[in-house]
Design a protein around this motif. Structure first.
Motif, PDB file in Angstrom:
ATOM      1  N   GLU A 128       0.825  -1.210   0.000  1.00 49.17           N
ATOM      2  CA  GLU A 128       0.000   0.000   0.000  1.00 49.17           C
ATOM      3  C   GLU A 128       0.856   1.257   0.000  1.00 49.17           C
ATOM      4  O   GLU A 128       0.539   2.241  -0.675  1.00 49.17           O
ATOM      5  CB  GLU A 128      -0.937   0.008   1.210  1.00 49.17           C
ATOM      6  CG  GLU A 128      -1.867  -1.189   1.312  1.00 49.17           C
ATOM      7  CD  GLU A 128      -2.899  -1.262   0.200  1.00 49.17           C
ATOM      8  OE1 GLU A 128      -2.922  -0.376  -0.676  1.00 49.17           O
ATOM      9  OE2 GLU A 128      -3.695  -2.220   0.208  1.00 49.17           O
ATOM     10  N   GLY A 129       1.941   1.237   0.774  1.00 53.59           N
ATOM     11  CA  GLY A 129       2.805   2.411   0.822  1.00 53.59           C
ATOM     12  C   GLY A 129       3.446   2.719  -0.521  1.00 53.59           C
ATOM     13  O   GLY A 129       3.506   3.875  -0.952  1.00 53.59           O
ATOM     14  N   SER A 130       3.919   1.677  -1.205  1.00 52.33           N
ATOM     15  CA  SER A 130       4.541   1.888  -2.524  1.00 52.33           C
ATOM     16  C   SER A 130       3.497   2.285  -3.557  1.00 52.33           C
ATOM     17  O   SER A 130       3.771   3.090  -4.456  1.00 52.33           O
ATOM     18  CB  SER A 130       5.286   0.626  -2.973  1.00 52.33           C
ATOM     19  OG  SER A 130       4.411  -0.480  -3.113  1.00 52.33           O
TER      20      SER A 130
ATOM     21  N   PRO B  66       8.759  -3.561   6.396  1.00 52.20           N
ATOM     22  CA  PRO B  66       8.981  -2.304   7.113  1.00 52.20           C
ATOM     23  C   PRO B  66      10.260  -2.260   7.953  1.00 52.20           C
ATOM     24  O   PRO B  66      11.015  -1.277   7.890  1.00 52.20           O
ATOM     25  CB  PRO B  66       7.728  -2.191   7.981  1.00 52.20           C
ATOM     26  CG  PRO B  66       6.674  -2.872   7.184  1.00 52.20           C
ATOM     27  CD  PRO B  66       7.365  -4.023   6.507  1.00 52.20           C
ATOM     28  N   SER B  67      10.533  -3.320   8.721  1.00 48.01           N
ATOM     29  CA  SER B  67      11.707  -3.297   9.602  1.00 48.01           C
ATOM     30  C   SER B  67      13.022  -3.508   8.862  1.00 48.01           C
ATOM     31  O   SER B  67      14.096  -3.427   9.466  1.00 48.01           O
ATOM     32  CB  SER B  67      11.568  -4.354  10.714  1.00 48.01           C
ATOM     33  OG  SER B  67      11.421  -5.641  10.166  1.00 48.01           O
TER      34      SER B  67
ATOM     35  N   TRP C 182       0.886   5.946   6.781  1.00 43.60           N
ATOM     36  CA  TRP C 182       2.180   5.675   7.394  1.00 43.60           C
ATOM     37  C   TRP C 182       3.050   4.844   6.448  1.00 43.60           C
ATOM     38  O   TRP C 182       4.266   5.059   6.346  1.00 43.60           O
ATOM     39  CB  TRP C 182       1.974   4.956   8.715  1.00 43.60           C
ATOM     40  CG  TRP C 182       3.206   4.614   9.499  1.00 43.60           C
ATOM     41  CD1 TRP C 182       3.555   3.386   9.976  1.00 43.60           C
ATOM     42  CD2 TRP C 182       4.251   5.502   9.922  1.00 43.60           C
ATOM     43  NE1 TRP C 182       4.741   3.448  10.675  1.00 43.60           N
ATOM     44  CE2 TRP C 182       5.196   4.737  10.652  1.00 43.60           C
ATOM     45  CE3 TRP C 182       4.486   6.863   9.748  1.00 43.60           C
ATOM     46  CZ2 TRP C 182       6.353   5.300  11.213  1.00 43.60           C
ATOM     47  CZ3 TRP C 182       5.637   7.425  10.304  1.00 43.60           C
ATOM     48  CH2 TRP C 182       6.550   6.646  11.017  1.00 43.60           C
ATOM     49  N   GLY C 183       2.436   3.904   5.728  1.00 42.46           N
ATOM     50  CA  GLY C 183       3.184   3.124   4.751  1.00 42.46           C
ATOM     51  C   GLY C 183       3.797   3.992   3.674  1.00 42.46           C
ATOM     52  O   GLY C 183       4.969   3.838   3.307  1.00 42.46           O
ATOM     53  N   LYS C 184       3.010   4.941   3.179  1.00 43.99           N
ATOM     54  CA  LYS C 184       3.548   5.847   2.164  1.00 43.99           C
ATOM     55  C   LYS C 184       4.694   6.680   2.717  1.00 43.99           C
ATOM     56  O   LYS C 184       5.712   6.893   2.049  1.00 43.99           O
ATOM     57  CB  LYS C 184       2.446   6.769   1.639  1.00 43.99           C
ATOM     58  CG  LYS C 184       2.972   7.770   0.608  1.00 43.99           C
ATOM     59  CD  LYS C 184       1.956   8.805   0.223  1.00 43.99           C
ATOM     60  CE  LYS C 184       2.614   9.864  -0.658  1.00 43.99           C
ATOM     61  NZ  LYS C 184       1.683  10.933  -1.049  1.00 43.99           N
TER      62      LYS C 184
END
Length: 458
Positions: A317-319, A453-454, A420-422
């Motif tokens: 989702e962030g990408s 994420p980590s 937050w993902g973005k």
């Protein structure tokens, strides 16, 4: 620390909004030439082959089967699968309880190293990926078994491998004040925003031609920097009565079903947003590259399944959201809409710049959605109050606010993956990269790597 983080987030959001943002390419020969001269310490260019590891392959196969079997207890869990059909059949016949599946996941975790520092090489990243995904799988299975999550923050950390910032409504007061200035009046702000947006609604009989043009442009811009499988394709459908605005159902073999929810009004800016997010360089691109680079070329079965409630979703989702501004930097999105989409939709492009200013402010309110979701999930407010707060603090219409509460009911803390993902993906891609080409190259590596994420900071 909290104030520093808030400033960082607002700076990221402001930058994103001013660049024209809100489910994937150089030509093949050119990309290979660039890779030959590129210094890539991360070891993630799709040309590298990892060492064979039979035990890790065995754990990976067991992980896939676990994901499929847990899907028996949560119909939203398996978002995509394109591995052996027999594994799916076996999983459907498996009567293990969620608690038993959590125990199986913990057994697999015990076979992996206790501590895995996510270095840049593919083999280490793979181990870290399996360990992190299995940890989230066990947590989700436990939650299905006994509702084990105590609050929003715990759910986000357990399922998505990150701790989103804890913010207050007061941090968004300056943005709301700016919206008041842009759209003055006596009615509630969300009513004024809705009335203003109505003039940018795409007529239903124009949806297909507008979305086709938007997706074509998203694809053209993506293919200018990234290579995709020659057989990639998608099918576009319009649906209603869904808790989301768009969805990519990846089918395997580089093919996707993209659904657009036309049950609520669709405004002109959403055509590019959804075209990029669900298609290019978003979900369709991401899944096609994972299948090509990791399943086919590396032989990693764990990427033949996509568990929705997992750390992978934050990257997905962030990408997909960051990909909008990567494909349409600066004022390019507004310019394309004015010159191409407005005429196709029969809309007046004269006020497009003011509309973009309003959209930029609305984009800065995205993190306020997390506050509402947190309070609702934690039981501090009821459904009616959640609808009211979505309207007050994010300027949503009553219908959109009700849909957003339905989304939280269905997907819980998943909401963090969009904003937050973005922010995390943007920070990762733009760190130590100054040119557009460098950002596209790093973005392409991210979309075809085991990063979670980590492991973004390694």
């Amino acid at each position: 620390m909290k104030n520093t983080l808030s400033i960082m987030l607002l700076a990221l959001l402001c930058s994103s909004a001013l660049m024209g943002c809100d489910s994937r390419a150089p030509q093949p020969g050119k990309e290979r030439e660039e890779k030959a001269i590129e210094v890539a310490p991360e070891g993630e260019t799709g040309d590298q082959t990892s060492e064979a590891d039979p035990e890790l392959d065995e754990i990976a196969q067991a992980y896939v089967r676990l994901v499929l079997t847990l899907g028996n207890h949560d119909k939203s869990y398996v978002d995509a699968y394109y591995g052996p059909e027999q594994w799916k059949t076996d999983a459907a016949a498996d009567t293990a309880s969620p608690a038993e599946l959590a125990s199986r996941a913990e057994g697999l975790l015990a076979r992996l190293p206790g501590e895995i520092t996510p270095a840049g090489d593919l083999q280490t990243l793979r181990k870290h990926y399996l360990k992190t995904q299995l940890t989230a799988l066990a947590a989700h299975a436990h939650h299905i078994a006994d509702a084990s999550f105590r609050d929003f923050q715990e759910e986000a950390k357990a399922l998505y491998d990150t701790e989103p910032p804890v913010q207050t409504y007061a941090e968004f007061d300056p943005v709301l004040a700016q919206l008041e200035q842009e759209l003055p009046g006596d009615e509630p702000l969300h009513v004024r925003v809705q009335q203003f947006q109505q003039q940018y609604r795409i007529p239903e009989d124009k949806l297909e031609v507008v979305f086709n043009a938007a997706i074509d442009e998203c694809k053209k811009r993506t293919l200018a920097h990234m290579s995709l499988p020659s057989t990639e394709s998608f099918k576009l459908e319009y649906v209603q009565d869904k808790p989301w605005s768009g969805y990519n159902w990846y089918q395997g073999k580089a093919h996707s079903l993209i659904q657009i929810n036309s049950g609520l009004p669709i405004y002109i800016d959403r055509a590019v947003d959804l075209g990029c997010h669900e298609g290019y360089p978003g979900h369709h691109t991401y899944n096609a590259l994972l299948e090509q680079k990791l399943v086919q070329e590396q032989g990693w079965p764990e990427y033949s399944v996509y568990p929705l409630f997992s750390p992978q979703s934050l990257i997905a989702e962030g990408s997909a959201n960051y990909g909008i501004e990567l494909a349409f930097p600066g004022a390019e999105k507004t310019r394309f809409e004015q010159e191409t989409l407005y005429p196709l939709a029969g809309l007046d492009p004269a006020t497009a710049e003011k509309y973009q200013r309003v959209l930029s402010l609305l984009a800065q309110l995205k993190f306020a959605e997390n506050i509402v979701a947190r309070e609702y999930i934690n039981g501090k407010i009821d459904r009616d109050e959640a609808v009211a707060r979505f309207q007050k603090y994010t300027a949503m219409s009553p219908e959109k606010a009700a849909q957003r509460v339905q989304f939280v009911d269905t997907y819980g803390a998943y909401v963090i993956n969009y904003n937050w993902g973005k922010a995390l993906v943007k920070q990762y891609i733009e760190g130590n990269t100054e040119s557009s080409d460098a950002r596209w190259q790093k973005f392409s590596r991210l979309l075809s790597s085991p990063r979670l994420p980590s492991s973004l900071n390694w």
